[in-house]
Design a protein around this motif. Structure first.
Motif, PDB file in Angstrom:
ATOM      1  N   GLU A  70      15.355  -2.953  24.062  1.00  7.81           N
ATOM      2  CA  GLU A  70      15.407  -1.512  24.321  1.00  7.81           C
ATOM      3  C   GLU A  70      14.862  -1.202  25.717  1.00  7.81           C
ATOM      4  O   GLU A  70      15.212  -0.190  26.313  1.00  7.81           O
ATOM      5  CB  GLU A  70      14.573  -0.777  23.265  1.00  7.81           C
ATOM      6  N   ARG A  77       4.862   0.359  23.867  1.00  8.02           N
ATOM      7  CA  ARG A  77       4.485   0.962  22.576  1.00  8.02           C
ATOM      8  C   ARG A  77       3.850  -0.075  21.655  1.00  8.02           C
ATOM      9  O   ARG A  77       2.787   0.155  21.068  1.00  8.02           O
ATOM     10  CB  ARG A  77       5.713   1.566  21.884  1.00  8.02           C
ATOM     11  N   VAL A 149       9.976   5.343  26.433  1.00 10.83           N
ATOM     12  CA  VAL A 149      11.319   5.076  25.935  1.00 10.83           C
ATOM     13  C   VAL A 149      12.099   4.301  26.992  1.00 10.83           C
ATOM     14  O   VAL A 149      11.811   4.394  28.182  1.00 10.83           O
ATOM     15  CB  VAL A 149      12.083   6.375  25.581  1.00 10.83           C
TER      16      VAL A 149
END
Length: 180
Positions: A70, A77, A149
């Protein structure tokens, strides 16, 4: 306590191999964090995790970001969540910065610590350009985890908060290495 958080999960597509497997970068980066003032170091692996783990001492703390593909946000995270309650701050460093030495980490830790042990935000800069490592006080971890993200990591979060830039251009260039 300041923890080192080494992000080494990417596939290194432009490099042609995971950067955690390039030369001695993985072990050297851990040493840089320790010698720079981190009391403990957690390594985040992903692509080729088993091969990379084999390069490490048996007692090295490792967590695997299963969703590493990702982008850096996933590694950040997972790493922050795995640090545990003992650390007041984390120094986030990238495995593909071979010219960044312990002197850079020490300068960032020193500056970030003066901002407050759990509230500090400090970031190495090279000729005024923000880079890594980045010190993130514990009070910011939840916000960084929420904002991390894709391949942006903490960039969006840091843009909206007061971050002390720590000039380190006299110590290193801070460029990530993407090609051999």
């Amino acid at each position: 306590m300041v923890a080192g958080l080494l992000l080494a999960a990417g596939a290194g597509r432009r490099m042609g191999m995971p950067k955690a497997l390039v030369d001695d970068w993985l072990v050297r980066s851990i040493e840089v964090l320790r010698e720079g003032g981190c009391d403990d170091v957690l390594v985040v692996l992903g692509a080729a995790a088993d091969e990379a783990r084999a390069l490490l001492p048996a007692d090295q703390r490792v967590v695997v970001a299963e969703d590493w593909d990702e982008g850096m946000g996933a590694s950040l995270r997972v790493g922050l969540a795995a640090l545990g309650s003992g650390a007041e701050a984390a120094v986030v460093h990238l495995v593909d910065l071979p010219d960044v030495g312990p002197d850079v980490v020490a300068r960032v830790v020193s500056t970030g610590s003066t901002a407050g042990s759990t509230t500090g935000l400090a970031r190495a800069a090279y000729a005024g350009v923000p880079g890594h490592p980045v010190l993130i006080g514990r009070d910011h971890w939840a916000g960084v985890i929420e904002a991390a993200v894709g391949d942006q990591g903490a960039r969006g979060y840091l843009k909206t908060h007061d971050v002390r830039l720590v000039e380190c251009g006299d110590l290193a260039c801070g460029n990530d290495v993407d090609r051999r």
